[in-house]
Design a protein around this motif. Structure first.
Motif, mmCIF file in Angstrom:
data_model
loop_
_atom_site.group_PDB
_atom_site.id
_atom_site.type_symbol
_atom_site.label_atom_id
_atom_site.label_comp_id
_atom_site.label_asym_id
_atom_site.label_seq_id
_atom_site.Cartn_x
_atom_site.Cartn_y
_atom_site.Cartn_z
ATOM 1 N N PHE A 9 9.348 17.575 6.280
ATOM 2 C CA PHE A 9 11.145 16.909 6.533
ATOM 3 C C PHE A 9 11.761 18.149 6.920
ATOM 4 C CE2 PHE A 9 15.072 15.194 5.514
ATOM 5 C CZ PHE A 9 14.864 13.655 6.659
ATOM 6 N N HIS A 10 12.558 18.169 8.091
ATOM 7 C CA HIS A 10 13.581 18.943 8.142
ATOM 8 C C HIS A 10 14.795 18.103 8.611
ATOM 9 C CE1 HIS A 10 14.825 22.005 11.368
ATOM 10 N NE2 HIS A 10 15.339 21.365 11.610
ATOM 11 N N ALA A 11 15.755 18.790 8.012
ATOM 12 C CA ALA A 11 16.861 17.878 7.662
ATOM 13 C C ALA A 11 18.213 18.649 8.599
ATOM 14 C CB ALA A 11 17.353 18.272 6.270
ATOM 15 N N HIS A 12 19.179 17.681 9.052
ATOM 16 C CA HIS A 12 20.421 18.614 9.223
ATOM 17 C C HIS A 12 21.344 17.641 8.715
ATOM 18 C CE1 HIS A 12 19.546 21.351 12.986
ATOM 19 N NE2 HIS A 12 19.048 20.582 12.834
ATOM 20 N N ASN A 13 22.748 18.376 8.819
ATOM 21 C CA ASN A 13 23.594 18.591 7.811
ATOM 22 C C ASN A 13 25.193 17.596 8.250
ATOM 23 O OD1 ASN A 13 24.187 18.724 4.688
ATOM 24 N ND2 ASN A 13 25.842 20.589 4.964
ATOM 25 N N ASN A 14 24.668 16.612 9.662
ATOM 26 C CA ASN A 14 26.077 16.532 9.567
ATOM 27 C C ASN A 14 26.743 15.374 9.098
ATOM 28 O OD1 ASN A 14 23.541 17.292 11.963
ATOM 29 N ND2 ASN A 14 25.242 16.687 13.428
ATOM 30 N N MET A 15 25.894 14.423 8.026
ATOM 31 C CA MET A 15 26.548 13.355 7.246
ATOM 32 C C MET A 15 26.428 14.136 6.272
ATOM 33 S SD MET A 15 25.936 10.292 9.399
ATOM 34 C CE MET A 15 25.050 9.771 8.465
ATOM 35 N N ASN A 16 26.917 15.779 5.629
ATOM 36 C CA ASN A 16 26.212 16.215 4.176
ATOM 37 C C ASN A 16 25.585 15.202 3.381
ATOM 38 O OD1 ASN A 16 27.395 18.334 3.155
ATOM 39 N ND2 ASN A 16 29.806 17.186 2.772
ATOM 40 N N LEU A 17 24.238 15.392 4.132
ATOM 41 C CA LEU A 17 22.902 14.852 3.628
ATOM 42 C C LEU A 17 22.149 15.422 3.256
ATOM 43 C CD1 LEU A 17 23.284 10.773 4.074
ATOM 44 C CD2 LEU A 17 23.618 11.761 2.208
ATOM 45 N N ALA A 18 22.126 16.761 4.144
ATOM 46 C CA ALA A 18 20.632 17.394 4.171
ATOM 47 C C ALA A 18 19.736 18.074 3.149
ATOM 48 C CB ALA A 18 20.495 19.037 5.089
ATOM 49 N N THR A 19 20.386 18.720 1.962
ATOM 50 C CA THR A 19 19.670 18.829 0.944
ATOM 51 C C THR A 19 19.435 17.111 0.153
ATOM 52 O OG1 THR A 19 21.005 20.698 0.855
ATOM 53 C CG2 THR A 19 19.932 19.819 -0.924
ATOM 54 N N ALA A 20 20.174 15.786 0.021
ATOM 55 C CA ALA A 20 19.372 15.136 -0.300
ATOM 56 C C ALA A 20 18.593 14.316 -0.092
ATOM 57 C CB ALA A 20 21.171 13.831 -0.622
ATOM 58 N N ASN A 21 18.803 14.729 0.868
ATOM 59 C CA ASN A 21 17.431 14.113 2.068
ATOM 60 C C ASN A 21 16.126 14.873 1.626
ATOM 61 O OD1 ASN A 21 18.508 11.811 3.288
ATOM 62 N ND2 ASN A 21 19.508 12.857 4.969
ATOM 63 N N THR A 22 16.418 16.341 1.733
ATOM 64 C CA THR A 22 14.712 16.664 1.804
ATOM 65 C C THR A 22 14.232 17.154 0.494
ATOM 66 O OG1 THR A 22 16.388 18.657 3.418
ATOM 67 C CG2 THR A 22 13.804 18.925 2.321
ATOM 68 N N LEU A 23 15.084 16.716 -0.700
ATOM 69 C CA LEU A 23 14.987 16.291 -2.049
ATOM 70 C C LEU A 23 14.066 14.799 -2.087
ATOM 71 C CD1 LEU A 23 14.757 16.968 -4.964
ATOM 72 C CD2 LEU A 23 16.770 15.952 -4.968
ATOM 73 N N THR A 24 14.670 13.702 -1.536
ATOM 74 C CA THR A 24 14.226 12.389 -0.983
ATOM 75 C C THR A 24 12.463 13.231 -0.811
ATOM 76 O OG1 THR A 24 16.133 11.538 -0.716
ATOM 77 C CG2 THR A 24 14.819 10.105 0.296
ATOM 78 N N ALA A 25 12.357 13.115 0.537
ATOM 79 C CA ALA A 25 11.173 14.030 1.187
ATOM 80 C C ALA A 25 10.548 14.060 0.322
ATOM 81 C CB ALA A 25 11.481 15.070 2.144
ATOM 82 N N ILE A 26 10.927 15.257 -0.456
ATOM 83 C CA ILE A 26 9.896 15.758 -2.306
ATOM 84 C C ILE A 26 9.329 14.529 -2.504
ATOM 85 C CG2 ILE A 26 9.204 17.157 -3.484
ATOM 86 C CD1 ILE A 26 11.579 19.039 -1.936
ATOM 87 N N GLN A 27 10.392 13.888 -2.880
ATOM 88 C CA GLN A 27 9.819 13.125 -3.529
ATOM 89 C C GLN A 27 9.011 11.671 -3.458
ATOM 90 O OE1 GLN A 27 13.855 12.531 -5.508
ATOM 91 N NE2 GLN A 27 13.422 13.539 -7.238
#
Lengths: 347, 288
Positions: free
Chosen positions: A193-211
């Motif tokens: 997964f490759h996230a962008h942070n436009n809605m301040n979710l980049a890190t949270a979304n990446t963590l979700t991807a890992i999980q």
């Protein structure tokens, strides 16, 4: 949980943030630093990949070849990767010179509904035994079944993994989860997964991807990247540390890269500062930041170590006096090699 | 006046669109539509139009070479590599719509006359047909151009399986056409495929770098070139006239298809079939 591979896109996606003007000196220094920190792979080049230097999307300061050769010279263990979008780059003008230089990882990407335009490139790389991944961009623009269909095409061409890009930072965590799970369950590929942070979710979304089963993570130091930036790698590494998931990467060294090279040498002001990350990791009240920095300066200590020792002592808000107490204790107990000496005590 | 007999090899999108155009022509008629499968959509349409068809592809022509005087090849680059020497030995003027690049590159608005003396001409790419003439016109005013860049955006639905599987051919061939026709070696081509619904109309941007551009002369040259293209591609239009911005000249053209067999948004396919038809019509008028 499978070991996670980190594909550091700082020297690729980060190019967008400074109009593709990264200097060869910075590329060399950055590569040496992340190699020393133990990062799996670093992707280098124009923000839109090989062959994309153009009036349409921006001219690179340096050619693909000189950027990649510089990176290659400065890497020992960390793999060197490229990104290429067919239509911008070709096998002849893009991939062959990259192979010549000794690039290890090839990411071939396209808009999320156009996987068949990557067939000749992925097949060519797979047939020649190169490590090749398919990338689907702007993955919020297609349905989950359609993304799976496109990923399966890339699998049939010989890709060993598939990476979904949330290029506009438009996905919400549950949308990331459904996309990742569909690819993990529906293909035999490694999923990333490759996230962008436009809605301040980049890190949270990446963590979700890992999980949700992702084993490849794209991120950048300090979140340095196009627009709002990417998933900030150091923050993610701190989160994984807190979760007890081994990353194989030295967090303190990555924090140094963040401060010295990305914030310092490049001058990027985005992202969370290393000290704020450590404040979070150690569970110490955010407002201690400035006072910890002052104490660190006065007693010639690493402010990160002060934070971690404060965390060990379970200080609460209002106990700012303990900062000096801890600092003096640390001076008295200073070890000869004091780099990251307390970090492990957290685990 | 008796119409000249032409053969079309390849019964896919391009071949079928070309067939509709040939049958409307005052100079040409299709005497053999050559494919592999009688049940393909193109074959059925040809049948309904009363055009002779065969499922033996070029073999049918080898058995009876006199049934066509001019041949269009709308198959694939690989197939054309096999067809080209056969057609040459039969002495047939061949218009190649595949990206094989065996014959001389032909962009009618630029070099039609010299192509008519060849035995095999190649129709380059859609982006080449649409944007290289503009580059050529600007280059005539400014031989000192330092850089050309073409960005072609086409609808996903109008990019056939062949194009999608061989996207490098588009990029490399369009760049080569720019270099061949203008001699500006520092040139680049980019293609973008957009899946939007309803489909986008083919759009091309040409960027030019040149010191002290003579904008009035450039605009005049480009508008003359637009007229020349419109003579054989009715849906061709310059939608942004040469504009100096950001230290570069930007010019944009769109191609709306005629909607013969393919929908109007497929201007990228229409410009190739229109150009090929124009080559054939001019050839028979002048050479036969």
């Amino acid at each position: 949980m499978n070991k996670i591979q980190f594909f550091d896109a700082t020297l690729r996606d980060g190019s967008h943030a400074i109009n593709h003007q990264l200097s060869l000196e910075t590329i060399g220094r950055y590569c040496r630093a992340v190699d020393d920190a133990g990062l799996s792979a670093v992707i280098v080049g124009h923000g839109n990949g090989l062959g994309a230097s153009s009036l349409q999307v921006g001219l690179s300061k340096h050619s693909d070849i000189s950027m990649l050769s510089t990176a290659k010279k400065n890497l020992k263990k960390t793999k060197l990767g490229i990104y290429m979008i067919p239509g911008f780059g070709t096998i002849k003008d893009g991939l062959l010179p990259a192979i010549e230089i000794g690039v290890d990882i090839f990411k071939v990407g396209t808009h999320c509904t156009e996987a068949d335009t990557t067939k000749e490139h992925i097949e060519f790389l797979a047939k020649n035994d190169h490590e090749v991944y398919g990338v689907l961009m702007l993955s919020h623009m297609a349905s989950v079944p359609r993304l799976l269909e496109e990923a399966k095409k890339m699998e049939s061409y010989g890709a060993q993994g598939i990476i979904l890009m949330d290029s506009a930072g438009a996905l919400l965590p549950d949308e990331v989860k459904s996309r990742m799970e569909s690819l993990v369950n529906g293909t035999h590929l490694q999923v990333g997964f490759h996230a962008h942070n436009n809605m301040n979710l980049a890190t949270a979304n990446t963590l979700t991807a890992i999980q949700s089963g992702a084993t490849i993570v794209d991120g950048t130091t300090r979140g340095f990247g196009a627009g709002a930036g990417n998933c900030q790698l150091e923050t993610l590494l701190a989160i994984l540390k807190k979760m007890g998931i081994s990353s194989g990467v030295d967090l303190y060294k990555m924090l140094d890269v963040s401060d010295d090279i990305v914030a310092g040498e490049i001058g990027y002001s985005g992202g969370i500062s290393p000290l704020n990350i450590i404040s979070g990791l150690s569970g110490v009240f955010s407002a201690f930041d400035e006072k910890v920095q002052k104490a660190a300066k006065q007693f010639a200590l690493d402010p990160r170590d002060i934070f971690i020792e404060l965390g060990n002592r379970n200080v609460v808000g209002g106990q700012e006096d303990l900062i000096v107490d801890v600092a003096m204790y640390m001076v008295q107990n200073r070890k000869i090699d004091n780099s990251s000496y307390l970090l492990e005590s957290l685990l | 006046m008796t119409k000249v007999k032409v053969g079309i090899i390849g019964t896919g999108n391009i071949g079928t669109d070309l067939l509709v155009k040939v049958q409307r022509s005052q100079e040409l008629e299709c005497s053999l539509f050559m494919g592999r499968r009688y049940n393909s959509r193109g074959m059925k349409i040809a049948n309904e139009m009363g055009v002779p068809v065969t499922d033996r592809s070029i073999d049918a022509l080898i058995d009876n070479p006199d049934q066509c005087d001019v041949i269009f090849d709308a198959t694939s680059a690989t197939a054309h590599r096999h067809h080209a020497p056969i057609l040459k030995s039969m002495n047939k003027f061949t218009i190649d719509l595949t990206p094989s690049l065996i014959g001389k590159m032909c962009i009618p608005a630029i070099n039609l006359d010299e192509c008519l003396d060849e035995d095999n001409v190649n129709m380059v790419t859609c982006g080449g047909q649409a944007a290289v003439p503009i580059a050529y016109a600007i280059n005539q005013v400014h031989p000192d151009v330092s850089y050309f860049e073409i960005v072609a955006a086409i609808a996903s639905k109008s990019a056939g399986a062949g194009t999608r599987a061989n996207i490098d051919e588009f990029t490399q061939t369009t760049k080569q056409a720019l270099i061949n026709m203008t001699h500006v070696d520092n040139s680049k081509a980019i293609i973008i495929i957009n899946p939007a619904e309803p489909p986008i109309i083919m759009h091309n941007t040409l960027y030019t770098l040149v010191e002290c551009p003579k904008m009035d002369e450039i605009k005049h040259a480009v508008s003359l070139m637009e007229l020349r293209l419109q003579q054989y591609v009715p849906g061709y239009s310059v939608v942004v006239t040469p504009t100096f911005e950001n230290n570069r000249i930007s010019t944009m053209v769109q191609v709306t298809g005629r909607g013969d067999y393919l929908p109007e948004y497929s201007g990228n396919l229409d410009i190739i079939t229109c150009a090929a038809l124009h080559v054939a019509e001019t050839y028979v008028k002048r050479k036969l």
